[in-house]
Write a protein that holds these residues in place. Structure first.
Motif, PDB file in Angstrom:
ATOM      1  N   ILE A   1       1.411  -1.422  -0.241  1.00 54.62           N
ATOM      2  CA  ILE A   1       0.024  -0.113  -0.610  1.00 54.62           C
ATOM      3  C   ILE A   1       0.916   0.988  -0.044  1.00 54.62           C
ATOM      4  O   ILE A   1       1.539   1.242   1.000  1.00 54.62           O
ATOM      5  N   THR A   2       0.701   1.799  -1.303  1.00 53.83           N
ATOM      6  CA  THR A   2       0.963   3.212  -1.169  1.00 53.83           C
ATOM      7  C   THR A   2       0.790   4.559  -0.704  1.00 53.83           C
ATOM      8  O   THR A   2      -0.690   4.601  -1.623  1.00 53.83           O
ATOM      9  N   LEU A   3       0.557   5.468   0.056  1.00 54.61           N
ATOM     10  CA  LEU A   3       0.268   6.638  -0.031  1.00 54.61           C
ATOM     11  C   LEU A   3       0.581   7.445  -0.935  1.00 54.61           C
ATOM     12  O   LEU A   3       2.412   8.042  -0.874  1.00 54.61           O
ATOM     13  N   VAL A   4      -0.047   8.105  -2.307  1.00 56.27           N
ATOM     14  CA  VAL A   4       0.114   8.858  -3.277  1.00 56.27           C
ATOM     15  C   VAL A   4      -0.469  10.310  -2.926  1.00 56.27           C
ATOM     16  O   VAL A   4       0.066  10.981  -4.084  1.00 56.27           O
ATOM     17  N   LYS A   5      -1.750  10.527  -2.618  1.00 60.37           N
ATOM     18  CA  LYS A   5      -2.122  11.816  -2.503  1.00 60.37           C
ATOM     19  C   LYS A   5      -2.023  11.959  -0.833  1.00 60.37           C
ATOM     20  O   LYS A   5      -2.294  11.707   0.386  1.00 60.37           O
ATOM     21  N   SER A   6      -2.223  13.630  -0.392  1.00 60.61           N
ATOM     22  CA  SER A   6      -1.879  14.322   0.783  1.00 60.61           C
ATOM     23  C   SER A   6      -3.797  14.027   1.512  1.00 60.61           C
ATOM     24  O   SER A   6      -4.421  14.910   0.609  1.00 60.61           O
ATOM     25  N   PRO A   7      -3.222  13.396   2.767  1.00 62.10           N
ATOM     26  CA  PRO A   7      -4.653  13.821   3.008  1.00 62.10           C
ATOM     27  C   PRO A   7      -5.381  14.884   3.837  1.00 62.10           C
ATOM     28  O   PRO A   7      -6.117  15.012   4.874  1.00 62.10           O
ATOM     29  N   ILE A   8      -4.693  15.858   3.691  1.00 60.81           N
ATOM     30  CA  ILE A   8      -4.596  17.183   4.146  1.00 60.81           C
ATOM     31  C   ILE A   8      -6.556  17.811   3.522  1.00 60.81           C
ATOM     32  O   ILE A   8      -6.329  17.539   1.881  1.00 60.81           O
ATOM     33  N   GLY A   9      -7.032  18.073   4.357  1.00 61.06           N
ATOM     34  CA  GLY A   9      -8.053  18.629   3.648  1.00 61.06           C
ATOM     35  C   GLY A   9      -8.880  17.591   3.729  1.00 61.06           C
ATOM     36  O   GLY A   9     -10.768  17.529   3.510  1.00 61.06           O
ATOM     37  N   TYR A  10      -8.754  16.444   4.174  1.00 59.01           N
ATOM     38  CA  TYR A  10      -9.512  15.052   4.852  1.00 59.01           C
ATOM     39  C   TYR A  10      -9.844  14.691   6.104  1.00 59.01           C
ATOM     40  O   TYR A  10      -9.270  15.480   6.953  1.00 59.01           O
ATOM     41  N   SER A  11     -11.644  14.471   6.031  1.00 53.63           N
ATOM     42  CA  SER A  11     -11.691  14.330   7.888  1.00 53.63           C
ATOM     43  C   SER A  11     -10.638  13.369   7.939  1.00 53.63           C
ATOM     44  O   SER A  11      -9.780  12.979   8.041  1.00 53.63           O
ATOM     45  N   LYS A  12     -10.697  13.435  10.070  1.00 50.60           N
ATOM     46  CA  LYS A  12     -10.035  13.167  10.658  1.00 50.60           C
ATOM     47  C   LYS A  12     -10.247  12.010  10.465  1.00 50.60           C
ATOM     48  O   LYS A  12      -8.963  10.710  11.346  1.00 50.60           O
ATOM     49  N   ARG A  13     -10.817  10.738  10.227  1.00 52.01           N
ATOM     50  CA  ARG A  13     -11.245   9.397  10.421  1.00 52.01           C
ATOM     51  C   ARG A  13     -10.800   9.115   9.598  1.00 52.01           C
ATOM     52  O   ARG A  13      -9.966   7.883   9.057  1.00 52.01           O
ATOM     53  N   GLN A  14     -11.074   9.536   8.413  1.00 45.53           N
ATOM     54  CA  GLN A  14      -9.494   9.182   7.445  1.00 45.53           C
ATOM     55  C   GLN A  14      -7.934   9.444   7.065  1.00 45.53           C
ATOM     56  O   GLN A  14      -7.621   8.094   6.869  1.00 45.53           O
ATOM     57  N   LYS A  15      -8.363   9.901   8.092  1.00 42.27           N
ATOM     58  CA  LYS A  15      -6.037  10.408   8.788  1.00 42.27           C
ATOM     59  C   LYS A  15      -5.445   9.298   9.447  1.00 42.27           C
ATOM     60  O   LYS A  15      -4.701   8.773   9.397  1.00 42.27           O
ATOM     61  N   ALA A  16      -6.965   8.919  10.447  1.00 43.04           N
ATOM     62  CA  ALA A  16      -6.600   8.297  11.490  1.00 43.04           C
ATOM     63  C   ALA A  16      -6.564   7.118  10.791  1.00 43.04           C
ATOM     64  O   ALA A  16      -5.937   6.154  10.912  1.00 43.04           O
ATOM     65  N   THR A  17      -7.256   6.191   9.317  1.00 39.21           N
ATOM     66  CA  THR A  17      -7.567   5.024   8.678  1.00 39.21           C
ATOM     67  C   THR A  17      -5.828   5.326   8.441  1.00 39.21           C
ATOM     68  O   THR A  17      -5.521   4.021   8.625  1.00 39.21           O
ATOM     69  N   LEU A  18      -5.125   6.352   8.025  1.00 37.61           N
ATOM     70  CA  LEU A  18      -3.823   5.827   7.505  1.00 37.61           C
ATOM     71  C   LEU A  18      -3.401   5.666   8.254  1.00 37.61           C
ATOM     72  O   LEU A  18      -1.984   4.801   8.103  1.00 37.61           O
ATOM     73  N   ARG A  19      -2.653   6.488   9.740  1.00 37.71           N
ATOM     74  CA  ARG A  19      -2.437   5.826  10.733  1.00 37.71           C
ATOM     75  C   ARG A  19      -1.992   4.822  10.463  1.00 37.71           C
ATOM     76  O   ARG A  19      -0.856   3.995  10.974  1.00 37.71           O
ATOM     77  N   VAL A  20      -3.404   3.872  11.110  1.00 38.33           N
ATOM     78  CA  VAL A  20      -3.356   2.679  11.318  1.00 38.33           C
ATOM     79  C   VAL A  20      -3.056   1.714  10.770  1.00 38.33           C
ATOM     80  O   VAL A  20      -2.418   0.771  10.899  1.00 38.33           O
ATOM     81  N   LEU A  21      -2.817   2.466   9.663  1.00 39.88           N
ATOM     82  CA  LEU A  21      -2.253   1.510   8.302  1.00 39.88           C
ATOM     83  C   LEU A  21      -0.441   1.645   7.941  1.00 39.88           C
ATOM     84  O   LEU A  21      -0.115   1.108   7.388  1.00 39.88           O
ATOM     85  N   GLY A  22      -0.123   2.643   8.608  1.00 42.68           N
ATOM     86  CA  GLY A  22       1.211   2.921   8.875  1.00 42.68           C
ATOM     87  C   GLY A  22       1.650   3.716   7.972  1.00 42.68           C
ATOM     88  O   GLY A  22       3.011   3.762   7.704  1.00 42.68           O
ATOM     89  N   LEU A  23       0.590   4.069   7.854  1.00 41.19           N
ATOM     90  CA  LEU A  23       1.245   5.519   5.944  1.00 41.19           C
ATOM     91  C   LEU A  23       1.041   6.983   6.923  1.00 41.19           C
ATOM     92  O   LEU A  23       0.551   6.975   7.578  1.00 41.19           O
ATOM     93  N   LYS A  24       2.810   7.683   6.681  1.00 35.15           N
ATOM     94  CA  LYS A  24       3.017   8.773   7.603  1.00 35.15           C
ATOM     95  C   LYS A  24       3.207  10.126   6.255  1.00 35.15           C
ATOM     96  O   LYS A  24       3.274  11.001   6.646  1.00 35.15           O
ATOM     97  N   ARG A  25       4.207   9.213   5.918  1.00 38.40           N
ATOM     98  CA  ARG A  25       4.158  10.576   4.469  1.00 38.40           C
ATOM     99  C   ARG A  25       3.890  10.139   2.966  1.00 38.40           C
ATOM    100  O   ARG A  25       3.883   9.290   3.107  1.00 38.40           O
TER     101      ARG A  25
END
Length: 64
Positions: A11-35
């Protein structure tokens, strides 16, 4: 009994989570994606697929 080989997903993070909901940001954190462009590997499961469905517009998924 023979064990089934578990499928791995990259799983690769290709778009910034800035501007999306806290729940979506939290989901990315749980997946281990920070950058951006960071890649993590997880074992395929129903729970993982549900999380990926919620943030599919931010990530790219490939079989490892």
């Amino acid at each position: 009994m023979a064990r089934k080989k578990q499928t791995q997903l990259e799983i690769t993070l290709v778009k910034s989570p800035i501007g999306y909901s806290k729940r979506q940001k939290a989901t990315l954190r749980v997946l281990g994606l920070k950058r951006l462009n960071q890649t993590v590997t997880h074992v395929d499961s129903v729970v993982l697929r549900g999380m990926l469905d919620k943030v599919s517009h931010l990530v790219v998924v490939q079989e490892a």
